[in-house]
Motif scaffolding. Structure first.
Motif, PDB file in Angstrom:
ATOM      1  N   VAL A 107     -87.521  37.065  -3.748  1.00 53.59           N
ATOM      2  CA  VAL A 107     -86.991  37.640  -2.505  1.00 53.59           C
ATOM      3  C   VAL A 107     -85.603  38.214  -2.760  1.00 53.59           C
ATOM      4  O   VAL A 107     -85.281  39.325  -2.329  1.00 53.59           O
ATOM      5  CB  VAL A 107     -86.952  36.584  -1.374  1.00 53.59           C
ATOM      6  N   GLY A 108     -84.782  37.460  -3.470  1.00 55.06           N
ATOM      7  CA  GLY A 108     -83.426  37.928  -3.770  1.00 55.06           C
ATOM      8  C   GLY A 108     -83.418  39.188  -4.608  1.00 55.06           C
ATOM      9  O   GLY A 108     -82.590  40.078  -4.406  1.00 55.06           O
ATOM     10  N   GLY A 132     -84.233  41.914  -2.371  1.00 57.53           N
ATOM     11  CA  GLY A 132     -83.040  42.116  -1.536  1.00 57.53           C
ATOM     12  C   GLY A 132     -81.923  42.818  -2.301  1.00 57.53           C
ATOM     13  O   GLY A 132     -81.190  43.635  -1.731  1.00 57.53           O
ATOM     14  N   ASN A 156     -83.702  39.740   3.623  1.00 59.70           N
ATOM     15  CA  ASN A 156     -83.816  38.447   2.959  1.00 59.70           C
ATOM     16  C   ASN A 156     -84.234  37.335   3.919  1.00 59.70           C
ATOM     17  O   ASN A 156     -85.005  36.456   3.543  1.00 59.70           O
ATOM     18  CB  ASN A 156     -82.508  38.080   2.260  1.00 59.70           C
ATOM     19  N   SER A 158     -74.654  33.577   5.466  1.00 61.65           N
ATOM     20  CA  SER A 158     -74.800  34.960   5.003  1.00 61.65           C
ATOM     21  C   SER A 158     -73.483  35.706   5.145  1.00 61.65           C
ATOM     22  O   SER A 158     -73.120  36.512   4.276  1.00 61.65           O
ATOM     23  CB  SER A 158     -75.894  35.676   5.786  1.00 61.65           C
ATOM     24  N   THR A 200     -74.885  35.181  -4.281  1.00 64.91           N
ATOM     25  CA  THR A 200     -76.222  34.601  -4.379  1.00 64.91           C
ATOM     26  C   THR A 200     -76.172  33.132  -4.764  1.00 64.91           C
ATOM     27  O   THR A 200     -76.932  32.321  -4.222  1.00 64.91           O
ATOM     28  CB  THR A 200     -77.079  35.386  -5.390  1.00 64.91           C
TER      29      THR A 200
END
Length: 180
Positions: free
Chosen positions: A33-34, A37, A71, A99, A137
């Motif tokens: 997913v990252g 993203g 994300n 976030s 991250t």
């Protein structure tokens, strides 16, 4: 004492192995997913920067916000789909809070490189944007798994599973009574 195994040492090792495997699967899903993203973030960053002519950090903040939305959807419905879903408002608020902290980390690196050192060519901006994303991250992974997408407590998970089994057993019994 003999050198034979009583099996007592095997059980803790098996539990640790399962936990490590589960963590590695979680990291892989988070990374998938990252990674997507990251591509969204860099694509939007370069698009906004080149099309609008906005300053570097402003274009980066817009790109980061778009990536955050992307994300969240990926984390909630892919990476952490098995986690507790009972407090969605709390989850969303914590996700946005962490976030935002990641956004500050990510764009802080870009800000220092651009305005502190004057490194603002497109290549330099992308390099420092990428480094900022990396630092952000690490923070996000820790905070999301610790605070946002928490694992369901074991007792709650067992109670939920027992409830499902009891309902299935009741339905099975009712079905047998009707058939007779």
């Amino acid at each position: 004492m003999g050198s034979g195994s009583t099996g007592l040492q095997d059980k803790p090792r098996g539990a640790v192995r399962r936990q490590v495997e589960q963590l590695l699967r979680e990291i892989a899903k988070f990374g998938a997913v990252g990674g997507a993203g990251l591509l969204v973030n860099l694509l939007v960053f370069n698009l906004v920067r080149n099309v609008t002519g906005l300053q570097v950090v402003r274009a980066s903040v817009i790109a980061t916000i778009v990536a955050i939305v992307f994300n969240y959807i990926g984390f909630r419905y892919f990476t952490y789909r098995d986690r507790d879903k009972s407090g969605r408002t709390r989850e969303m608020m914590l996700f946005l809070l962490f976030s935002a902290a990641g956004l500050v980390i990510e764009n802080g690196v870009l800000y220092v490189a651009t305005y502190g050192f004057g490194w603002d060519s497109p290549l330099q901006s992308n390099i420092f944007k990428f480094l900022g994303i990396g630092l952000g991250t690490l923070f996000r992974f820790w905070s999301y798994r610790t605070w946002v997408f928490r694992a369901m407590p074991a007792g709650e998970a067992v109670a939920g599973a027992e409830s499902i089994l009891e309902q299935a057993e009741r339905r099975r019994r009712q079905g047998q009574r009707v058939d007779r």
